[in-house]
Scaffold this active site. Structure first.
Site, short mmCIF file in Angstrom:
data_model
loop_
_atom_site.label_atom_id
_atom_site.label_comp_id
_atom_site.label_asym_id
_atom_site.label_seq_id
_atom_site.Cartn_x
_atom_site.Cartn_y
_atom_site.Cartn_z
N MET A 1 0.83 -1.19 0.00
CA MET A 1 0.00 0.00 0.00
C MET A 1 0.87 1.25 0.00
O MET A 1 2.09 1.17 0.09
CB MET A 1 -0.92 0.00 1.23
CG MET A 1 -2.02 -1.04 1.15
SD MET A 1 -3.24 -0.65 -0.11
CE MET A 1 -4.32 -2.06 0.08
N CYS A 2 0.23 2.38 -0.05
CA CYS A 2 0.91 3.66 -0.15
C CYS A 2 1.08 4.29 1.22
O CYS A 2 0.63 3.77 2.23
CB CYS A 2 0.11 4.59 -1.06
SG CYS A 2 -0.40 3.84 -2.62
N ARG A 3 1.77 5.41 1.25
CA ARG A 3 1.89 6.23 2.45
C ARG A 3 1.61 7.66 2.04
O ARG A 3 1.98 8.07 0.93
CB ARG A 3 3.29 6.17 3.07
CG ARG A 3 3.96 4.83 3.09
CD ARG A 3 3.18 3.75 3.74
NE ARG A 3 2.90 3.97 5.15
CZ ARG A 3 1.88 3.38 5.78
NH1 ARG A 3 1.07 2.58 5.11
NH2 ARG A 3 1.68 3.60 7.06
N ASN A 121 -4.87 6.41 0.44
CA ASN A 121 -4.09 5.25 0.89
C ASN A 121 -5.07 4.13 1.15
O ASN A 121 -5.95 4.26 2.01
CB ASN A 121 -3.30 5.58 2.15
CG ASN A 121 -2.50 4.39 2.66
OD1 ASN A 121 -2.13 3.51 1.88
ND2 ASN A 121 -2.23 4.36 3.95
#
Length: 357
Positions: A1-3, A121
């Site tokens: 996943m993203c931040r 996110n």
């Protein structure tokens, strides 16, 4: 996943103090995020983006400045140079580990539309199952705005359409929609996605929930959600910090100072930037955080996934299976030549203490 990372300050900050200099900056997080959801992907290296609002009011009328690239954030010299030479009082930064869509600049966050800026996110459950319904729902103006192939950009287009149908023109130039309008549009966007995915998944024996950590700003107000379509599972990590200043105490080491009761500095981040446990507070699961005139407001998102019992502990099973560690860095002695992510201690985040509106 993203931040992702948000900075809102009474005074501008040099971008390097957020993006590159801290030992646990968002760029270091992109290299090895201990709180990432999917540990099968070792790095958030599928591109990055930073949006910041110019201090010159004439320049800010057309929205934020935007810099994106598909190279890993930790290996982009242009980003390092830009961060050292640029100041802003409102910054959105994002590092990407793709879960949907190809590797391209059009798929990198943040996304902008006139004065508005948006990032995400998480992921929409069974997005392919609801994509046609979502695109058919929105006006052609916002459908044609979509350039990439991510669920996140489609969610932003849905947000723009929702804001429009609430009676607010997303092309508004002064960038001051107000906290009520942005929060209402955010909540309704979440409602649409929740209801559509529930309908699309009704015949499935088991589906993973949607993780909807959305962030939007008009250059003045900031609205951020921490949300999951589950009543028992924990959402993707999200923390906030506020104080009178954000200072570098030694090379790479930062602290949020609280010299008075003013919230001159507010940060919201998927993962904390400092090693001080007391600097950060976890945003409650299934709630929405608003920054209005340097004041933090927290509102619960009350729907079928809302937990009325404030002491109820959501299961960490799903989060652990995806590598989500509901923890924050602890302050401890820094050893030279040891990467910051190898010298951290971890603990459960403290209970939120911001004003509940």
């Amino acid at each position: 996943m993203c931040r992702f990372l948000i900075f809102k300050g009474k005074q501008p900050i040099r971008l390097s103090h957020l993006l590159t200099r801290p030992a646990h900056s968002i760029i270091n997080q992109s290299f090895d995020s201990r709180l990432r959801l999917d540990r099968r992907r070792p790095m958030n290296g599928d591109g990055f983006g930073v949006a910041y609002y110019p201090l010159d009011t004439e320049l800010s009328e057309d929205g934020p400045c935007l810099f994106k690239a598909i190279t890993p954030a930790w290996n982009n010299q242009n980003l390092s140079t830009l961060a050292e030479k640029t100041k802003s009082d409102l910054v959105f930064a994002h590092v990407r580990a793709s879960t949907y869509g190809v590797l391209s600049e059009t798929n990198c966050h943040p996304f902008t539309y006139h004065s508005l800026c948006f990032m995400h996110n998480g992921g929409i459950s069974n997005f392919k199952g609801i994509k046609r319904k979502l695109l058919n729902h929105i006006k052609d103006e916002y459908l044609n705005f979509i350039q990439g192939s991510t669920d996140s950009e489609c969610a932003f287009a849905l947000f723009l359409d929702t804001l429009d149908k609430l009676g607010y023109d997303p092309k508004k130039q002064d960038g001051d929609f107000g906290n009520v309008a942005l929060r209402k549009a955010m909540l309704r966007t979440i409602d649409y996605i929740r209801d559509w995915t529930k309908e699309a998944n009704k015949d499935e024996a088991h589906v993973e929930p949607s993780l909807l950590n959305f962030a939007v700003t008009d250059g003045s107000t900031v609205v951020v959600s921490r949300y999951i379509t589950s009543k028992t599972d924990e959402a993707a990590s999200l923390h906030f910090s506020c104080g009178s200043s954000f200072v570098e105490t030694s090379p790479g080491e930062y602290r949020v100072e609280r010299l008075d009761r003013n919230q001159d500095v507010i940060m919201v981040a998927s993962e904390p930037l400092t090693f001080e446990r007391g600097d950060w507070t976890a945003v409650p699961t299934n709630s929405i955080l608003t920054i209005k005139k340097q004041t933090i407001l927290l509102h619960p998102i009350i729907d079928e996934y809302y937990q009325e019992d404030p002491l109820y502990l959501r299961s960490s099973t799903l989060a652990e299976s995806k590598g989500l560690m509901g923890s924050i860095p602890l302050a401890k002695a820094v050893e030279k030549n040891v990467p910051p992510l190898e010298r951290e201690g971890r603990t459960r985040p403290p209970t939120a203490v911001a004003h509940i509106a």
